[in-house]
Write a protein that holds these residues in place. Sequence first.
Motif, mmCIF file in Angstrom:
data_model
loop_
_atom_site.group_PDB
_atom_site.id
_atom_site.type_symbol
_atom_site.label_atom_id
_atom_site.label_comp_id
_atom_site.label_asym_id
_atom_site.label_seq_id
_atom_site.Cartn_x
_atom_site.Cartn_y
_atom_site.Cartn_z
ATOM 1 N N UNK A 139 16.761 28.285 -2.764
ATOM 2 C CA UNK A 139 17.248 29.639 -2.480
ATOM 3 C C UNK A 139 18.769 29.651 -2.463
ATOM 4 N N UNK A 140 19.361 28.673 -1.799
ATOM 5 C CA UNK A 140 20.817 28.603 -1.700
ATOM 6 C C UNK A 140 21.478 28.459 -3.073
ATOM 7 N N UNK A 141 20.859 27.636 -3.930
ATOM 8 C CA UNK A 141 21.454 27.349 -5.238
ATOM 9 C C UNK A 141 20.946 28.276 -6.340
ATOM 10 N N UNK A 142 20.107 29.244 -5.973
ATOM 11 C CA UNK A 142 19.552 30.196 -6.951
ATOM 12 C C UNK A 142 18.843 29.469 -8.096
ATOM 13 N N UNK A 143 17.961 28.546 -7.705
ATOM 14 C CA UNK A 143 17.217 27.734 -8.669
ATOM 15 C C UNK A 143 15.722 28.021 -8.535
ATOM 16 N N UNK A 144 15.023 28.348 -9.621
ATOM 17 C CA UNK A 144 13.574 28.577 -9.537
ATOM 18 C C UNK A 144 12.843 27.336 -9.028
ATOM 19 N N UNK A 145 11.839 27.580 -8.191
ATOM 20 C CA UNK A 145 11.040 26.506 -7.599
ATOM 21 C C UNK A 145 9.595 26.664 -8.048
ATOM 22 N N UNK A 146 9.081 25.648 -8.734
ATOM 23 C CA UNK A 146 7.671 25.624 -9.122
ATOM 24 C C UNK A 146 6.953 24.714 -8.130
ATOM 25 N N UNK A 159 5.427 30.159 -8.399
ATOM 26 C CA UNK A 159 6.841 30.047 -8.767
ATOM 27 C C UNK A 159 7.635 30.921 -7.812
ATOM 28 N N UNK A 160 8.600 30.339 -7.141
ATOM 29 C CA UNK A 160 9.377 31.057 -6.133
ATOM 30 C C UNK A 160 10.816 31.271 -6.608
#
Length: 248
Positions: A139-146, A159-160
Amino acid sequence: MNDKKLLRYSRQILLPEIGIEGQQTLLNSTLLLIGMGGLGAPNALYLAASGVGHLIIADFDQVELSNLARQVIHHTNDIGKDKVISAKEKMLAINPDIQITTLTDLSEDNIEDWVQKADIVLDGTDNFNTRFRINQACVTQHTPLVSAAVIRFEGQLSVFKGYEKNQPCYQCLYPTTGNNDENCSNNGILAPVAGLLGTMQALQAIKVILNLGEQLTGKLMMVDALDLNFRTIKLSKDKHCPICNLSQ
């Protein structure tokens, strides 16, 4: 892309949704894979084979006999070896043209630095505290999380993108209170269930990279492998979430 790579990835390039441009996008991508266990094993193999150009693989553990039934990237003669070293060897055996970075020291102190280097993060860990920290860094780095999870005959996949205004993060789904950290070490798992979810996790990561089809953003897929039942529900952003609401 040289002739050798065009031949290696020719079946993917034939897909009109991918083509040469899409394959080049994969080759230019960096993914962070956290956990080289039951989920990380298949997703690492397929992402390497698919031609993701740089894979950062993280795990602090060593291969044990009890891992081998489901962690198919590791073999009997790897017992005692660092999982990331064992995994790297198999990934490069499939595709020697990609770059693989190994991490045995991913921690609270450096996770955001590594997440920042990645286009997407795949979470294949098996405890809530680690998952919460990975989610916070994404969230902090604005990176998609699968994110994928498995236990017994069951699995979940989502996918968040909690850094987006109307999208939930992992902690919107699982608040920090009331979790009992169930994992397959305590409850067991049927080996192919890990393979199924890990492969689907790799598939979702590629779809996010290439912006293809249904990406499960803001949705949770629940798999019951015993009855072979797949169900998808919509997830909402928790307006009181202490992680993704602070990032807006």
